[in-house]
Enzyme design. Structure first.
Site, PDB file in Angstrom:
ATOM      1  N   CYS A 116       3.737  -5.186 -12.059  1.00 47.62           N
ATOM      2  CA  CYS A 116       4.801  -4.194 -12.234  1.00 47.62           C
ATOM      3  C   CYS A 116       6.094  -4.716 -11.626  1.00 47.62           C
ATOM      4  O   CYS A 116       7.159  -4.685 -12.252  1.00 47.62           O
ATOM      5  CB  CYS A 116       4.394  -2.856 -11.608  1.00 47.62           C
ATOM      6  SG  CYS A 116       3.029  -2.068 -12.511  1.00 47.62           S
ATOM      7  N   HIS A 126       6.530   4.171 -11.642  1.00 51.43           N
ATOM      8  CA  HIS A 126       5.099   4.091 -11.356  1.00 51.43           C
ATOM      9  C   HIS A 126       4.476   5.481 -11.507  1.00 51.43           C
ATOM     10  O   HIS A 126       4.953   6.447 -10.898  1.00 51.43           O
ATOM     11  CB  HIS A 126       4.877   3.595  -9.919  1.00 51.43           C
ATOM     12  CG  HIS A 126       4.517   2.146  -9.829  1.00 51.43           C
ATOM     13  ND1 HIS A 126       5.197   1.255  -9.039  1.00 51.43           N
ATOM     14  CD2 HIS A 126       3.509   1.437 -10.423  1.00 51.43           C
ATOM     15  CE1 HIS A 126       4.636   0.053  -9.156  1.00 51.43           C
ATOM     16  NE2 HIS A 126       3.613   0.141  -9.978  1.00 51.43           N
ATOM     17  N   GLU A 131      11.199   2.831  -8.848  1.00 44.55           N
ATOM     18  CA  GLU A 131      11.405   1.679  -7.966  1.00 44.55           C
ATOM     19  C   GLU A 131      12.886   1.321  -7.823  1.00 44.55           C
ATOM     20  O   GLU A 131      13.590   1.211  -8.805  1.00 44.55           O
ATOM     21  CB  GLU A 131      10.631   0.467  -8.513  1.00 44.55           C
ATOM     22  CG  GLU A 131       9.141   0.691  -8.638  1.00 44.55           C
ATOM     23  CD  GLU A 131       8.453   0.959  -7.310  1.00 44.55           C
ATOM     24  OE1 GLU A 131       9.048   0.657  -6.256  1.00 44.55           O
ATOM     25  OE2 GLU A 131       7.326   1.493  -7.340  1.00 44.55           O
TER      26      GLU A 131
HETATM   27  N1  PCA Z   1       0.096  -1.388 -12.550  1.00 46.19           N
HETATM   28  C1  PCA Z   1       0.078  -2.682 -11.909  1.00 46.19           C
HETATM   29  C2  PCA Z   1       0.173  -3.675 -13.027  1.00 46.19           C
HETATM   30  C3  PCA Z   1      -0.129  -2.922 -14.260  1.00 46.19           C
HETATM   31  C4  PCA Z   1      -0.046  -1.509 -13.898  1.00 46.19           C
HETATM   32  O1  PCA Z   1      -0.103  -0.551 -14.680  1.00 46.19           O
HETATM   33  C5  PCA Z   1       1.126  -2.838 -10.813  1.00 46.19           C
HETATM   34  O2  PCA Z   1       1.456  -1.837 -10.144  1.00 46.19           O
HETATM   35  O3  PCA Z   1       1.607  -3.937 -10.569  1.00 46.19           O
END
Ligand code: PCA
Length: 200
Positions: free
Chosen positions: A145, A166, A82
């Protein structure tokens, strides 16, 4: 030069799921710490009330030079790094407390967006270098996240770098459908280890 202190975090399963690639990878690194860094790790709850307090506590305890936050993304065909966190949170789904947050700022009066301070393109290159498909992303969503990345960046001490990766869901993970791309935990782990190696 002293080894950098690196805090790696993962999230618990959420949304009725039974697993989360990010906690698998965070636990795998904790079990078998990568060379060249001083590793700390934490598993964060998927709750609006608990995620940032848990991260803040881990930051206070480990005082890391680098914060590498990991999370699951259901719909991405590859590992994504990100670029930004938004000062905005919204519960598209209920968190693990059953709370669906109303849309609104994470930090009253905070900047609308903060850029990750970990070198995003270097992370992508490190993963590509070990053959794991990866790309940069400019949208971390509005769920937890994004929230932990925003909090990790907001008011961080000078010199600390923070970023968010991610990971796709695991094959066979509850909630993963055939239509959604998945990635083996070992591949996600290899990708994250490549980033850590680049930091070492
Ligand atoms: N993914 C979520 C929150 C926890 C996770 O593993 C997200 O992308 O916000």
């Amino acid at each position: 030069m002293a080894s950098p202190r690196v805090l790696v975090t993962g999230f618990e399963p959420f949304g009725g799921g039974d697993d989360n690639p990010s906690w698998r990878v965070a636990m795998a690194l904790a079990d078998n710490p990568p060379p060249g860094v001083e590793l700390a790790s934490a598993i964060l709850p998927v709750t609006w009330a608990g995620a940032w307090p848990a991260l803040r506590e881990a930051l206070d305890v480990s005082s890391p030079d680098v914060v590498l936050l990991l999370g699951q993304s259901g719909k991405r065909p590859m590992v994504t790094v990100e670029r930004f966190a938004l000062n905005f949170g919204q519960g598209r789904i209920a968190d693990n407390d059953g709370v669906a947050r109303e849309p609104g700022p994470l930090v009253e009066g905070g900047p609308l967006a903060l850029a990750a301070t970990l070198d995003v393109d270097a992370c992508v290159a490190a993963m590509a270098g070990v053959g794991v498909p990866a790309s940069a992303s400019h949208d971390a969503g509005a769920f937890l996240c994004n929230a932990v990345l925003y909090h990790a960046l907001h008011g961080a001490p000078p010199g600390r770098r923070a970023g968010f990766v991610h990971l796709p869901m695991l094959p066979g993970q509850k909630g993963a459908s055939d239509a959604e791309p998945t990635l083996e935990a070992a591949e996600s782990e290899r990708a994250v280890r490549a980033i850590v190696a680049a930091l070492a």
